[in-house]
Every structure is written in C-alpha cells, then in structure tokens.
Design a protein around this motif. Structure first.
Motif, PDB file in Angstrom:
ATOM      1  N   TYR A   4      37.853  48.976 -30.443  1.00 43.17           N
ATOM      2  CA  TYR A   4      36.912  47.847 -30.426  1.00 43.17           C
ATOM      3  C   TYR A   4      37.449  46.675 -31.235  1.00 43.17           C
ATOM      4  CZ  TYR A   4      33.568  51.255 -28.583  1.00 43.17           C
ATOM      5  OH  TYR A   4      32.937  52.199 -27.803  1.00 43.17           O
ATOM      6  N   GLU A   5      38.728  46.368 -31.050  1.00 45.26           N
ATOM      7  CA  GLU A   5      39.354  45.318 -31.853  1.00 45.26           C
ATOM      8  C   GLU A   5      38.644  43.974 -31.698  1.00 45.26           C
ATOM      9  OE1 GLU A   5      43.645  43.040 -32.475  1.00 45.26           O
ATOM     10  OE2 GLU A   5      43.511  44.854 -31.231  1.00 45.26           O
ATOM     11  N   GLN A   6      38.406  43.552 -30.470  1.00 45.55           N
ATOM     12  CA  GLN A   6      37.781  42.256 -30.261  1.00 45.55           C
ATOM     13  C   GLN A   6      36.353  42.242 -30.788  1.00 45.55           C
ATOM     14  OE1 GLN A   6      39.370  39.432 -29.161  1.00 45.55           O
ATOM     15  NE2 GLN A   6      37.470  38.525 -29.935  1.00 45.55           N
ATOM     16  N   GLU A   7      35.620  43.342 -30.563  1.00 42.17           N
ATOM     17  CA  GLU A   7      34.233  43.426 -31.042  1.00 42.17           C
ATOM     18  C   GLU A   7      34.183  43.353 -32.565  1.00 42.17           C
ATOM     19  OE1 GLU A   7      35.578  45.269 -28.785  1.00 42.17           O
ATOM     20  OE2 GLU A   7      34.267  45.429 -27.016  1.00 42.17           O
ATOM     21  N   VAL A   8      35.118  44.039 -33.224  1.00 42.28           N
ATOM     22  CA  VAL A   8      35.161  44.012 -34.687  1.00 42.28           C
ATOM     23  C   VAL A   8      35.428  42.590 -35.184  1.00 42.28           C
ATOM     24  CG1 VAL A   8      36.550  44.691 -36.692  1.00 42.28           C
ATOM     25  CG2 VAL A   8      35.781  46.419 -35.052  1.00 42.28           C
ATOM     26  N   ARG A   9      36.382  41.909 -34.556  1.00 37.85           N
ATOM     27  CA  ARG A   9      36.708  40.548 -34.977  1.00 37.85           C
ATOM     28  C   ARG A   9      35.516  39.607 -34.739  1.00 37.85           C
ATOM     29  NH1 ARG A   9      41.724  40.796 -36.552  1.00 37.85           N
ATOM     30  NH2 ARG A   9      43.263  42.119 -35.494  1.00 37.85           N
ATOM     31  N   ASP A  10      34.791  39.835 -33.643  1.00 41.71           N
ATOM     32  CA  ASP A  10      33.613  39.003 -33.353  1.00 41.71           C
ATOM     33  C   ASP A  10      32.506  39.246 -34.377  1.00 41.71           C
ATOM     34  OD1 ASP A  10      34.850  37.904 -31.157  1.00 41.71           O
ATOM     35  OD2 ASP A  10      33.937  39.280 -29.714  1.00 41.71           O
ATOM     36  N   ASP A  42      25.810  34.104 -38.955  1.00 45.63           N
ATOM     37  CA  ASP A  42      25.327  33.427 -37.746  1.00 45.63           C
ATOM     38  C   ASP A  42      24.601  34.485 -36.911  1.00 45.63           C
ATOM     39  OD1 ASP A  42      24.900  32.169 -35.323  1.00 45.63           O
ATOM     40  OD2 ASP A  42      26.822  31.123 -35.325  1.00 45.63           O
ATOM     41  N   ALA A  43      23.284  34.625 -37.126  1.00 46.36           N
ATOM     42  CA  ALA A  43      22.502  35.685 -36.483  1.00 46.36           C
ATOM     43  C   ALA A  43      22.523  35.565 -34.964  1.00 46.36           C
ATOM     44  CB  ALA A  43      21.064  35.665 -37.001  1.00 46.36           C
ATOM     45  N   ASP A  44      22.419  34.345 -34.459  1.00 46.11           N
ATOM     46  CA  ASP A  44      22.410  34.162 -32.996  1.00 46.11           C
ATOM     47  C   ASP A  44      23.740  34.603 -32.379  1.00 46.11           C
ATOM     48  OD1 ASP A  44      19.853  33.155 -33.072  1.00 46.11           O
ATOM     49  OD2 ASP A  44      20.506  31.074 -33.263  1.00 46.11           O
ATOM     50  N   LYS A  45      24.821  34.224 -33.015  1.00 47.47           N
ATOM     51  CA  LYS A  45      26.134  34.616 -32.506  1.00 47.47           C
ATOM     52  C   LYS A  45      26.310  36.126 -32.576  1.00 47.47           C
ATOM     53  CE  LYS A  45      31.065  33.693 -33.140  1.00 47.47           C
ATOM     54  NZ  LYS A  45      32.077  32.896 -33.897  1.00 47.47           N
ATOM     55  N   LEU A  46      25.813  36.728 -33.663  1.00 45.71           N
ATOM     56  CA  LEU A  46      25.930  38.171 -33.839  1.00 45.71           C
ATOM     57  C   LEU A  46      25.159  38.917 -32.749  1.00 45.71           C
ATOM     58  CD1 LEU A  46      27.061  40.409 -35.699  1.00 45.71           C
ATOM     59  CD2 LEU A  46      24.934  40.256 -37.014  1.00 45.71           C
ATOM     60  N   GLU A  47      23.923  38.503 -32.501  1.00 45.05           N
ATOM     61  CA  GLU A  47      23.080  39.199 -31.537  1.00 45.05           C
ATOM     62  C   GLU A  47      23.496  38.927 -30.092  1.00 45.05           C
ATOM     63  OE1 GLU A  47      18.955  38.623 -32.238  1.00 45.05           O
ATOM     64  OE2 GLU A  47      18.986  39.649 -34.174  1.00 45.05           O
ATOM     65  N   SER A  48      24.339  37.929 -29.869  1.00 40.50           N
ATOM     66  CA  SER A  48      24.829  37.660 -28.518  1.00 40.50           C
ATOM     67  C   SER A  48      25.930  38.628 -28.107  1.00 40.50           C
ATOM     68  CB  SER A  48      25.358  36.224 -28.421  1.00 40.50           C
ATOM     69  OG  SER A  48      26.564  36.073 -29.172  1.00 40.50           O
ATOM     70  N   LEU A  49      26.455  39.383 -29.074  1.00 41.30           N
ATOM     71  CA  LEU A  49      27.521  40.339 -28.777  1.00 41.30           C
ATOM     72  C   LEU A  49      26.944  41.570 -28.091  1.00 41.30           C
ATOM     73  CD1 LEU A  49      29.450  40.155 -32.190  1.00 41.30           C
ATOM     74  CD2 LEU A  49      29.869  38.835 -30.100  1.00 41.30           C
ATOM     75  N   LYS A  53      23.164  45.808 -31.226  1.00 44.57           N
ATOM     76  CA  LYS A  53      21.807  46.081 -30.740  1.00 44.57           C
ATOM     77  C   LYS A  53      20.727  45.452 -31.621  1.00 44.57           C
ATOM     78  CE  LYS A  53      23.481  48.806 -27.524  1.00 44.57           C
ATOM     79  NZ  LYS A  53      24.905  48.681 -27.827  1.00 44.57           N
ATOM     80  N   GLY A  54      21.145  44.835 -32.700  1.00 38.06           N
ATOM     81  CA  GLY A  54      20.189  44.197 -33.603  1.00 38.06           C
ATOM     82  C   GLY A  54      20.786  44.049 -34.988  1.00 38.06           C
ATOM     83  N   GLN A  55      20.114  43.265 -35.831  1.00 36.90           N
ATOM     84  CA  GLN A  55      20.586  43.053 -37.200  1.00 36.90           C
ATOM     85  C   GLN A  55      19.411  42.744 -38.093  1.00 36.90           C
ATOM     86  OE1 GLN A  55      20.357  39.836 -38.734  1.00 36.90           O
ATOM     87  NE2 GLN A  55      19.400  38.949 -36.902  1.00 36.90           N
ATOM     88  N   ASN A 370      20.920  45.499 -21.956  1.00 37.19           N
ATOM     89  CA  ASN A 370      21.106  46.026 -23.312  1.00 37.19           C
ATOM     90  C   ASN A 370      19.788  46.088 -24.068  1.00 37.19           C
ATOM     91  OD1 ASN A 370      23.844  46.385 -23.021  1.00 37.19           O
ATOM     92  ND2 ASN A 370      24.384  44.388 -23.865  1.00 37.19           N
ATOM     93  N   LEU A 371      18.988  45.027 -23.958  1.00 38.35           N
ATOM     94  CA  LEU A 371      17.692  45.008 -24.634  1.00 38.35           C
ATOM     95  C   LEU A 371      16.767  46.055 -24.055  1.00 38.35           C
ATOM     96  CD1 LEU A 371      15.649  43.854 -26.599  1.00 38.35           C
ATOM     97  CD2 LEU A 371      15.112  42.079 -24.917  1.00 38.35           C
ATOM     98  N   ARG A 372      16.794  46.222 -22.739  1.00 39.23           N
ATOM     99  CA  ARG A 372      15.938  47.221 -22.115  1.00 39.23           C
ATOM    100  C   ARG A 372      16.294  48.630 -22.605  1.00 39.23           C
ATOM    101  NH1 ARG A 372      16.811  46.351 -16.657  1.00 39.23           N
ATOM    102  NH2 ARG A 372      15.341  44.612 -16.744  1.00 39.23           N
ATOM    103  N   GLY A 373      17.584  48.919 -22.664  1.00 39.88           N
ATOM    104  CA  GLY A 373      18.004  50.239 -23.146  1.00 39.88           C
ATOM    105  C   GLY A 373      17.672  50.452 -24.605  1.00 39.88           C
ATOM    106  N   LEU A 374      17.916  49.429 -25.425  1.00 39.92           N
ATOM    107  CA  LEU A 374      17.603  49.531 -26.853  1.00 39.92           C
ATOM    108  C   LEU A 374      16.109  49.717 -27.064  1.00 39.92           C
ATOM    109  CD1 LEU A 374      18.314  49.295 -29.853  1.00 39.92           C
ATOM    110  CD2 LEU A 374      18.125  46.812 -29.620  1.00 39.92           C
ATOM    111  N   SER A 375      15.289  48.987 -26.297  1.00 36.83           N
ATOM    112  CA  SER A 375      13.840  49.076 -26.452  1.00 36.83           C
ATOM    113  C   SER A 375      13.332  50.472 -26.120  1.00 36.83           C
ATOM    114  CB  SER A 375      13.153  48.041 -25.556  1.00 36.83           C
ATOM    115  OG  SER A 375      13.531  46.733 -25.899  1.00 36.83           O
ATOM    116  N   GLY A 376      13.846  51.046 -25.059  1.00 30.85           N
ATOM    117  CA  GLY A 376      13.397  52.382 -24.660  1.00 30.85           C
ATOM    118  C   GLY A 376      13.770  53.448 -25.664  1.00 30.85           C
TER     119      GLY A 376
END
Length: 472
Positions: A4-10, A42-49, A53-55, A370-376
């Motif tokens: 998850y190199e790119q995800e970690v950097r993001d 940057d919460a918006d940028k973080l949650e756009s990944l 699933k949340g912060q 993603n939100l639907r799965g996290l919510s369930g």
C-alpha cells in the motif's frame, strides 16, 4: 515492495507529513497517531481516500479507521517507507498525554485503570445473566423460576452465581491490581492491598449501614484513637486513592532503600503505611464521598426518573467522544458492587444500539460503495456493543446520524428509567445487554430496545432523504 505504498504516502500527506508524526501504532481496525500538530490534518483529503473508512481524534490520539486485517499491512508499510519506527500503544498514549489538559489526563487515568479489568467484569455480567435466566420468576413459568420447577438445576445455578459474583464481591483487588500498576507500583502489591480492603475479619461494607444503626460497628483502639474496622467491598473511590498512595510509597521507598534489603523493607513498610492511612483517614473520607455520589444518582433517578434517563441518554454519546464516559463506569461498578443494580448501564446499552441504527440507515442512504459497506459492518458492530466504527466512522462524520442516534437513545433512556429498569451487572453493550438486565425488567427494556433501534433508523433515513444527495 510495500503493498500500500501510494495509500501510505497519501495518508501521511493528509495528516501533515511524516514530520508531523511523533509516534504511530495500530489496533484491530485503526492507525493511532500521536501528532505534533493536529491542525495540519486535511480531514477532507484524508476521507476522500478509498482505503480510509473514517477518522477522529480522541484522548490526544488521531485515529484513522482502515479496517480489520488491512490495517496490519498498512502499518507494516508505514514502518518500511518511513523512519518513524515501531511504537507500542503505551508509548503512543504517553506521547498523546503530553497535549492533554488536566481533566483529559484524569479521564485517561480512569480509562487506563478500568479498561484492563473490563473483560473480567463483562464476563461476570454475562454469567450473571445466565444465572438470572435460570432463577428469574415469570420467564418460563408463572411466579416461579426454572430452578423452582426443575430443582436439579438449582446447584448448577448456584455454582454459576459463585463464579459470576466473584468479580463483584472482590472488586477492590481487581481495581487495586490495575490502579497500582497504572501508578507505577508493583501490581502484586495492588492485589494484596485489594484483599486487605475486603478481609473477612472486617465488617462488610454491605452490612455497615445496619450495624451503624444498631450501634454495633466494630472498632480498633489504636492508642486511644478509635478506628472503625470496616471493609470496602464494592467500593471504587477508596480503592483508587489507596492504590495511588501504595504505588507512590513503594516508588519512594525503592529509591531510598539499599537493594540488599529492599525485599525486607519496601513491601512491608509500603503496605503497613498505606493500610494505616487508608483505615484511619482515606477510607472513611472517600467511602463517604463515593456513597454520596452514588446516593445522588439514585436520588435523581428515584425523584425524576424521566429527567435522569433523558439527560443521561443525551449525554452518553458525547461523553464517549470526549472519553469521559469512563467516569460513569466507576458509578456503575459502585452500584453493582453494592448489589442493588445499576440504572445507568442499561442506557449505555441502548445508546450503542441507537448509534448502530443510525449507521444502518446510512447504509440505505449512501450512494458510495465504501460508505455503504462501512455503515453496514459498523452497525452490526454497534449492535454487539462496539460503537467506535459507527460513531466515528459514519455518524459523527455526517453529523445528522449522530444527532438522530442521540434522540433515539434519550427517548429509550427516558422510557426505561420511568420503568426503573436495572442491570444486575455491567455486561456486553448493545443487543446482548438484555441478559444482564434483571429478568423482571426484561419487558420494559425490550420496549426500550425497540425505541433505540427504530427511532434513529427512521429519523436518519427520513432526514437523509430530505437533504441534498451530494451530502452523502
């Protein structure tokens, strides 16, 4: 190569870069950061990944919800791609605590003490639920319990009670073990201190009121000073203060005593000093304070049960956000330890359910997969007593589900308080909580469950339909 190199950097970029991270660890579902400056996040940028699933921020820690299994690999990739180095949960807690105010630090101390003993308390609560099922009247038979009809089960039920009640009958040793360890002392000495406070030679705290009314409280005469020889069964505050005194006494003595004679001096002197101070000064004062706090809540729920249930139902979820709900765990343990049952914990269980239902409504509203799965999944988790994924990952993130959950919890809390619903013990929150409720209260508690399950679900769904679809 990091998976998850790119995800970690993001993720690192969204939280202010590697240089903004003091320490990082992880739990079952979340990365836990001790950040130098949370304002750089940057919460918006973080949650756009997609991987996030949340912060949320709690107790001085910035936590990023990744998900079970995946979080382990993401953490390994962070270790591979950065120079941060692995850190334990305790190290992250210590780093986070430096930024806390005194009230937050006090709440953290309570959490550090009570969370390690929760498995024992919850297990005892579940077993007491089984005992209630076997012995409670009007569950299987009118005006009789299962053991009254099938007497061969009576001894089995009695054995379950002995096993389950041990954690509450010997609550001070559990608390003292955890507290002395938290304050830096030897946990073994904490166990000994707890056993001293419930020694059978002392008058049980449960019998103190009756003995005092009859003028039969036993006393020690210490060179003309009369000291009441009473135990502290089910008492939280005296145990906490005595544990602090023991830990600090032990640490001071270890510094002042040569290594060769520490075994002969430290433990005897620390325990004797702590015991004398506790029985003479600390015990009577804190016993009165602890009893007064408990009596206040009992009075409030007796005189104005609707108001008490409403207020606690409204306040509980926000208390979880701040971490201050751990303060009320001490009151729950005091009530259950005294054998009279707690009216606070059932509201906690309903609040968990309400948060789950609000998250479940978001599953039906969400357009994002993603939100639907996290919510369930987070709704199911909340129904089973673990609310963090639903509360922080979904409900607080979109605000209105959190508000609707509070409305549902407050309504249900008010209803069960009016009907004087009590729990025999602290158990598993959410739907399984019914087994910790006294059997005679199952009816009104079940109605309270329906309120907590349905009201947030309907309100969240209807409000979600009214607002702009872009907001979800």
């Amino acid at each position: 190569m990091a998976k998850y190199e790119q995800e970690v950097r993001d993720i690192l970029d969204a939280i202010g870069g590697e240089e903004n991270v003091d320490k990082v660890t992880h739990c079952v579902t979340r990365l836990r950061f001790a950040l130098k400056d949370e304002s750089k996040v940057d919460a918006d940028k973080l949650e756009s990944l997609d991987i996030v699933k949340g912060q949320f921020s709690s107790g001085g820690q910035f936590q990023v919800i990744i998900g079970q299994g995946t979080v382990d690999q993401v953490y390994r990739d962070i270790m591979e791609l950065t120079d941060l180095g692995e850190a334990s949960k305790d190290e992250v807690k210590e780093a986070s605590a430096k930024k806390m105010n005194p009230l937050q630090q006090f709440v953290k101390v309570l959490a550090d003490i009570f969370i390690p003993i929760l498995p024992a308390i919850v297990t005892a609560g579940l077993l007491l639920g089984v005992h209630n099922l076997l012995t409670g009247e009007n569950i299987f038979f009118d005006d009789a319990g299962l053991v009254d009809v099938y007497t061969q089960w009576a001894d089995f039920a009695d054995i379950i009670f002995v096993i389950a009640n041990a954690a509450f009958a010997f609550l001070p040793p559990l608390i003292a073990w955890s507290a002395v360890k938290r304050f830096g002392g030897s946990d073994l000495f904490g166990i000994v201190l707890g056993l001293i406070l419930v020694h059978p030679n002392l008058l049980s705290a449960f019998e103190y009121a009756g003995a005092q009314a009859d003028g039969e409280v036993p006393v020690w005469n210490l060179f003309g000073l009369e000291i009441e020889a009473i135990g502290y069964q089910g008492q939280v505050l005296p145990t906490l203060v005595a544990s602090w005194i023991l830990a600090k006494s032990e640490l001071w003595l270890r510094k002042k005593t040569p290594d060769a004679i520490q075994l002969l001096v430290v433990a005897p002197a620390a325990l004797l000093f702590t015991g004398l101070v506790t029985f003479i000064i600390i015990g009577p004062i804190t016993f009165t304070i602890g009893t007064s706090i408990t009596d206040f809540f009992v009075w409030l729920f007796d005189v104005t049960p609707a108001l008490g249930g409403l207020v606690y139902g409204i306040a509980y979820a926000p208390l979880v956000v701040t971490g201050m709900h751990h303060v009320f765990l001490a009151v729950d343990l005091q009530l259950t330890g005294a054998g009279q049952g707690t009216f606070l914990w059932p509201i906690l269980a309903l609040s968990n359910m309400a948060q789950g239902s609000a998250a479940l409504a978001m599953m039906f509203l969400a357009k994002n997969e993603n939100l639907r799965g996290l919510s369930g999944t987070s709704a199911l988790s909340a129904y089973l007593g673990v609310t963090e994924p639903a509360m922080f990952g979904v409900n607080i993130r979109y605000r209105f589900p959190f508000v609707m959950a509070i409305i549902g919890a407050a309504s249900a809390g008010m209803f069960i308080s009016i009907n004087n619903v009590l729990a025999a013990a602290v158990g598993v929150g959410g739907v399984p909580a019914i087994f910790s409720i006294f059997p005679e209260d199952w009816g009104p508690f079940f109605i309270g469950m329906l309120i907590a399950l349905i009201v947030p679900l309907v309100l969240t769904y209807l409000y979600g339909k009214m607002i702009s679809k872009e907001e979800i």
